[in-house]
Design a protein around this motif. Structure first.
Motif, PDB file in Angstrom:
ATOM      1  N   TYR B  25       0.842  -1.188   0.000  1.00  0.00           N
ATOM      2  CA  TYR B  25       0.000   0.000   0.000  1.00  0.00           C
ATOM      3  C   TYR B  25       0.875   1.235   0.000  1.00  0.00           C
ATOM      4  O   TYR B  25       2.072   1.164   0.280  1.00  0.00           O
ATOM      5  CB  TYR B  25      -0.935  -0.003   1.211  1.00  0.00           C
ATOM      6  N   GLU B  26       0.267   2.378  -0.315  1.00  0.00           N
ATOM      7  CA  GLU B  26       1.007   3.636  -0.351  1.00  0.00           C
ATOM      8  C   GLU B  26       0.575   4.599   0.760  1.00  0.00           C
ATOM      9  O   GLU B  26       1.381   5.346   1.286  1.00  0.00           O
ATOM     10  CB  GLU B  26       0.812   4.314  -1.714  1.00  0.00           C
ATOM     11  N   ASN B  27      -0.703   4.576   1.084  1.00  0.00           N
ATOM     12  CA  ASN B  27      -1.249   5.575   2.006  1.00  0.00           C
ATOM     13  C   ASN B  27      -0.878   5.257   3.450  1.00  0.00           C
ATOM     14  O   ASN B  27      -1.378   4.299   4.034  1.00  0.00           O
ATOM     15  CB  ASN B  27      -2.767   5.627   1.839  1.00  0.00           C
ATOM     16  N   PHE B  30      -3.535   4.605   6.413  1.00  0.00           N
ATOM     17  CA  PHE B  30      -4.265   3.364   6.667  1.00  0.00           C
ATOM     18  C   PHE B  30      -3.906   2.834   8.054  1.00  0.00           C
ATOM     19  O   PHE B  30      -2.733   2.809   8.444  1.00  0.00           O
ATOM     20  CB  PHE B  30      -3.926   2.304   5.624  1.00  0.00           C
ATOM     21  N   ASP B  31      -4.917   2.376   8.796  1.00  0.00           N
ATOM     22  CA  ASP B  31      -4.644   1.881  10.135  1.00  0.00           C
ATOM     23  C   ASP B  31      -5.301   0.540  10.422  1.00  0.00           C
ATOM     24  O   ASP B  31      -5.407   0.112  11.583  1.00  0.00           O
ATOM     25  CB  ASP B  31      -5.064   2.912  11.179  1.00  0.00           C
ATOM     26  N   TYR B  32      -5.742  -0.120   9.373  1.00  0.00           N
ATOM     27  CA  TYR B  32      -6.412  -1.413   9.567  1.00  0.00           C
ATOM     28  C   TYR B  32      -6.246  -2.211   8.296  1.00  0.00           C
ATOM     29  O   TYR B  32      -6.513  -1.699   7.192  1.00  0.00           O
ATOM     30  CB  TYR B  32      -7.887  -1.176   9.881  1.00  0.00           C
ATOM     31  N   TYR B  88      -8.547 -15.102  -1.884  1.00  0.00           N
ATOM     32  CA  TYR B  88      -8.187 -14.292  -0.724  1.00  0.00           C
ATOM     33  C   TYR B  88      -7.995 -12.845  -1.158  1.00  0.00           C
ATOM     34  O   TYR B  88      -7.307 -12.564  -2.131  1.00  0.00           O
ATOM     35  CB  TYR B  88      -6.921 -14.839  -0.072  1.00  0.00           C
ATOM     36  N   PHE B  89      -8.612 -11.949  -0.416  1.00  0.00           N
ATOM     37  CA  PHE B  89      -8.495 -10.519  -0.679  1.00  0.00           C
ATOM     38  C   PHE B  89      -7.841  -9.831   0.510  1.00  0.00           C
ATOM     39  O   PHE B  89      -8.247 -10.042   1.650  1.00  0.00           O
ATOM     40  CB  PHE B  89      -9.871  -9.884  -0.883  1.00  0.00           C
ATOM     41  N   CYS B  90      -6.861  -8.988   0.240  1.00  0.00           N
ATOM     42  CA  CYS B  90      -6.376  -8.083   1.272  1.00  0.00           C
ATOM     43  C   CYS B  90      -7.105  -6.753   1.097  1.00  0.00           C
ATOM     44  O   CYS B  90      -7.683  -6.480   0.043  1.00  0.00           O
ATOM     45  CB  CYS B  90      -4.869  -7.887   1.186  1.00  0.00           C
ATOM     46  N   ALA B  91      -7.100  -5.958   2.132  1.00  0.00           N
ATOM     47  CA  ALA B  91      -7.756  -4.654   2.086  1.00  0.00           C
ATOM     48  C   ALA B  91      -7.091  -3.729   3.098  1.00  0.00           C
ATOM     49  O   ALA B  91      -6.278  -4.166   3.919  1.00  0.00           O
ATOM     50  CB  ALA B  91      -9.256  -4.790   2.369  1.00  0.00           C
ATOM     51  N   ALA B  92      -7.447  -2.466   3.020  1.00  0.00           N
ATOM     52  CA  ALA B  92      -6.917  -1.479   3.963  1.00  0.00           C
ATOM     53  C   ALA B  92      -7.964  -0.399   4.176  1.00  0.00           C
ATOM     54  O   ALA B  92      -8.771  -0.116   3.285  1.00  0.00           O
ATOM     55  CB  ALA B  92      -5.621  -0.881   3.436  1.00  0.00           C
ATOM     56  N   SER B  93      -7.931   0.178   5.364  1.00  0.00           N
ATOM     57  CA  SER B  93      -8.847   1.293   5.618  1.00  0.00           C
ATOM     58  C   SER B  93      -8.265   2.170   6.715  1.00  0.00           C
ATOM     59  O   SER B  93      -7.286   1.823   7.372  1.00  0.00           O
ATOM     60  CB  SER B  93     -10.232   0.802   6.029  1.00  0.00           C
ATOM     61  N   ARG B  94      -8.889   3.326   6.904  1.00  0.00           N
ATOM     62  CA  ARG B  94      -8.530   4.199   8.024  1.00  0.00           C
ATOM     63  C   ARG B  94      -9.803   4.617   8.729  1.00  0.00           C
ATOM     64  O   ARG B  94     -10.866   4.672   8.133  1.00  0.00           O
ATOM     65  CB  ARG B  94      -7.739   5.408   7.543  1.00  0.00           C
ATOM     66  N   ASN B  95      -9.684   4.872   9.994  1.00  0.00           N
ATOM     67  CA  ASN B  95     -10.851   5.053  10.850  1.00  0.00           C
ATOM     68  C   ASN B  95     -11.776   6.156  10.380  1.00  0.00           C
ATOM     69  O   ASN B  95     -12.974   6.094  10.548  1.00  0.00           O
ATOM     70  CB  ASN B  95     -10.393   5.327  12.279  1.00  0.00           C
TER      71      ASN B  95
END
Lengths: 111, 112
Positions: B25-27, B30-32, B88-95
């Motif tokens: 990831y680049e961002n 992201f915290d999750y 299988y999928f990876c993902a990312a998010s931020r609160n």
């Protein structure tokens, strides 16, 4: 506790027809999402909602509309179906920015 | 900056082997970082997730390794079984954002 339910499971549409994909959740989640998944591909966000009465566009909203009149329901409307909308549609819900719970999907074919 | 890049696209492993799926990831906001498992004809389901304050998380045979400086995370499946065959999928998010940014998915086949 049924979780996220979607109807119908399968549907074949003719080009130009319209339909509504139903999604309901019984977990009292504020956040709901519609994704499409093309064969062998990842998930693309169509629309999402952060609460009743509030919706916003995702990555691929063209050709679709949504409404969110209640916390439980989040229907997706297809107007003037096109072959490019052939896909599997997943509805999901979450109570936070994190874990999303998915429904079983609706497999749509447009001929 | 919003992308999550996942590799490989597909993977075939013998039973008992250790498949490894990677995501980048680049961002840095992201915290999750969750991993979802999808069986044919089913919706994705959360498998395991990690936050950037730890470098590894194990749940049963599944382990996430997280490298904050490299902005990479990976899924390892120990003692893989044919029943682990899935996408299988990876993902990312931020609160502050209620969307998950998804990787493209990895189709994993475990041969008996």
């Amino acid at each position: 506790n049924a979780g996220v339910t979607q109807t119908p499971k399968f549907r074949i549409l003719k080009i130009g027809q319209s339909m509504t994909l139903q999604c309901a959740q019984d977990m009292n989640h504020n956040y709901m999402y519609w994704y499409r998944q093309d064969p062998g591909m990842g998930l693309k966000l169509i629309y999402y909602s952060v609460g009743a009465g509030i919706t916003d566009k995702g990555e691929v909203p063209n050709g679709y509309n949504v409404s969110r009149s209640t916390t439980e329901d989040f229907p997706l409307r297809l107007e003037l179906a096109a072959p490019s909308q052939t896909s599997v549609y997943f509805c999901a819900s979450s109570s936070s920015a994190y874990t999303q719970y998915f429904g079983p999907g609706t497999r749509l074919t447009v001929l | 900056q919003q992308q999550v890049k996942q590799s490989p696209q597909s993977l075939i492993v013998q039973k008992g082997g250790i498949p490894i799926i990677n995501c980048a990831y680049e961002n840095t906001a992201f915290d999750y970082f969750p991993w979802y498992q999808q069986f044919p004809g089913k919706g994705p389901a959360l498998l395991i997730a990690i936050r950037p304050d730890v470098s590894e998380k194990k749940e049963g045979r599944f382990t996430i390794s997280f490298n904050k400086s490299a902005k990479q995370f990976s899924l390892h499946i120990m003692d893989s079984q044919p029943g682990d065959s899935a996408t299988y999928f990876c993902a990312a998010s931020r609160n502050s954002n209620y969307q998950l940014i998804w990787g493209a998915g990895t189709k994993l086949i475990i041969k008996p």
